[in-house]
Scaffold this motif. Structure first.
Motif, PDB file in Angstrom:
ATOM      1  N   UNK A  28      10.670   0.153   2.780  1.00  0.00           N
ATOM      2  CA  UNK A  28       9.364   0.471   2.196  1.00  0.00           C
ATOM      3  C   UNK A  28       9.560   0.982   0.780  1.00  0.00           C
ATOM      4  N   UNK A  29       8.790   0.444  -0.170  1.00  0.00           N
ATOM      5  CA  UNK A  29       8.841   0.868  -1.566  1.00  0.00           C
ATOM      6  C   UNK A  29       7.531   1.549  -1.935  1.00  0.00           C
ATOM      7  N   UNK A  34      -0.361   6.518 -10.841  1.00  0.00           N
ATOM      8  CA  UNK A  34      -1.065   5.630 -11.757  1.00  0.00           C
ATOM      9  C   UNK A  34      -0.489   4.233 -11.832  1.00  0.00           C
ATOM     10  N   UNK A  35       0.470   3.913 -10.977  1.00  0.00           N
ATOM     11  CA  UNK A  35       1.123   2.609 -11.008  1.00  0.00           C
ATOM     12  C   UNK A  35       0.723   1.798  -9.782  1.00  0.00           C
ATOM     13  N   UNK A  36       1.429   0.710  -9.550  1.00  0.00           N
ATOM     14  CA  UNK A  36       1.266  -0.082  -8.336  1.00  0.00           C
ATOM     15  C   UNK A  36       2.605  -0.718  -8.015  1.00  0.00           C
ATOM     16  N   UNK A  37       2.615  -1.605  -7.060  1.00  0.00           N
ATOM     17  CA  UNK A  37       3.885  -2.173  -6.593  1.00  0.00           C
ATOM     18  C   UNK A  37       4.602  -3.022  -7.636  1.00  0.00           C
ATOM     19  N   UNK A  38       3.907  -3.385  -8.716  1.00  0.00           N
ATOM     20  CA  UNK A  38       4.579  -4.157  -9.761  1.00  0.00           C
ATOM     21  C   UNK A  38       5.675  -3.350 -10.442  1.00  0.00           C
ATOM     22  N   UNK A  56       4.078  -1.010  -1.097  1.00  0.00           N
ATOM     23  CA  UNK A  56       2.727  -0.531  -0.795  1.00  0.00           C
ATOM     24  C   UNK A  56       2.043  -0.038  -2.064  1.00  0.00           C
ATOM     25  N   UNK A  57       0.802  -0.463  -2.273  1.00  0.00           N
ATOM     26  CA  UNK A  57      -0.052   0.148  -3.294  1.00  0.00           C
ATOM     27  C   UNK A  57      -0.723   1.359  -2.656  1.00  0.00           C
ATOM     28  N   UNK A  58      -0.376   2.550  -3.118  1.00  0.00           N
ATOM     29  CA  UNK A  58      -0.947   3.759  -2.524  1.00  0.00           C
ATOM     30  C   UNK A  58      -2.466   3.785  -2.679  1.00  0.00           C
ATOM     31  N   UNK A  59      -3.106   4.489  -1.796  1.00  0.00           N
ATOM     32  CA  UNK A  59      -4.563   4.659  -1.841  1.00  0.00           C
ATOM     33  C   UNK A  59      -5.014   5.051  -3.254  1.00  0.00           C
ATOM     34  N   UNK A  60      -6.012   4.334  -3.763  1.00  0.00           N
ATOM     35  CA  UNK A  60      -6.523   4.621  -5.093  1.00  0.00           C
ATOM     36  C   UNK A  60      -5.698   4.040  -6.220  1.00  0.00           C
ATOM     37  N   UNK A  97       9.503   6.462  -5.650  1.00  0.00           N
ATOM     38  CA  UNK A  97       9.723   6.840  -7.043  1.00  0.00           C
ATOM     39  C   UNK A  97       8.662   7.831  -7.495  1.00  0.00           C
ATOM     40  N   UNK A  98       9.080   8.950  -8.085  1.00  0.00           N
ATOM     41  CA  UNK A  98       8.168   9.930  -8.687  1.00  0.00           C
ATOM     42  C   UNK A  98       7.152  10.410  -7.649  1.00  0.00           C
TER      43      UNK A  98
END
Length: 240
Positions: A28-29, A34-38, A56-60, A97-98
């Protein structure tokens, strides 16, 4: 982002986006604030050679909805559990990350049986004591402005909620890290925005932990030193 299209899972009041590619043990990544899976575009092609990668793109964030309950690490950890349950995954490697590293800590504390090995890249526990002032002070100032603007703009309100994840404590203290009994790797840059003292204290509290410091690296070593980062992650996960 890359050649894969997002899939979605319903997590309460929000649809959460994820990307599923590769075969093998699930990895899982979790991206940063403020980012996304890119963010993982330099990692996914390499990691899918060895693992089933679930970014995963976190909620929001990214293609995921924010829902109506605000943003919190606890809620996002619940989202991740729902996603893994939907996919029938009961144990995975988790790399964050972060803010994604903070989410990985929260998830591993809430649902420890789901985490085989844990990698924390640029994560922190203490929002103020853990971060260098040149980063944290502007974040707090921006959050204050967004609290005002958010009364008049839905876009500003959404950004306010995202920034708030970097301002308020997320329900974890240093002593909690003693509960992280899975093998853990902390990766930081030599010039990271996370204080050296924070990283050392985290590593001292986690029972089975080692630290990898990237020489001349900053907070974004995965993007800026991808070859070394990818090799470090794969070797840790495969036990080489």
């Amino acid at each position: 982002m890359y050649e894969f299209q997002p899939e979605f899972v319903r997590c309460g009041d929000a649809r959460i986006a994820y990307y599923d590619a590769g075969r093998g043990k699930p990895l899982v990544l979790l991206h940063g604030n403020g980012e996304d899976s890119s963010y993982w575009k330099a990692q996914i092609p390499e990691f899918t050679r060895f693992f089933r990668v679930i970014a995963v793109d976190s909620r929001g964030h990214g293609a995921s909805e924010a829902g109506t309950r605000g943003l919190s690490f606890e809620l996002m950890a619940q989202d991740l559990k729902t996603l893994l349950d939907t996919l029938g995954i009961k144990k995975a490697y988790v790399l964050g990350f972060s803010d994604g590293g903070n989410l990985a800590i929260k998830f591993a504390l809430m649902f420890p049986t789901y985490v085989d090995k844990l990698i924390l890249n640029g994560a922190n526990v203490e929002m103020f004591a853990g971060m260098k002032p040149h980063f944290q002070l502007p974040v707090c100032a921006a959050y204050g402005a967004l609290r005002v603007l958010g009364r008049f703009s839905q876009r500003a309100a959404r950004k306010r909620d995202v920034f708030g994840l970097m301002v308020y404590p997320y329900g974890v203290v240093m002593d909690d890290l003693k509960k992280l009994t899975m093998p853990t790797l902390i990766i930081v840059g030599e010039h990271d925005i996370v204080r050296d003292s924070q990283t050392k204290e985290m590593a001292a509290r986690i029972p089975h932990c080692r630290v990898e410091i990237f020489r001349d690296g900053d907070h974004f070593v995965a993007a800026k030193q991808p070859s070394r980062f990818n090799r470090t992650v794969v070797e840790f996960l495969l036990g080489r």
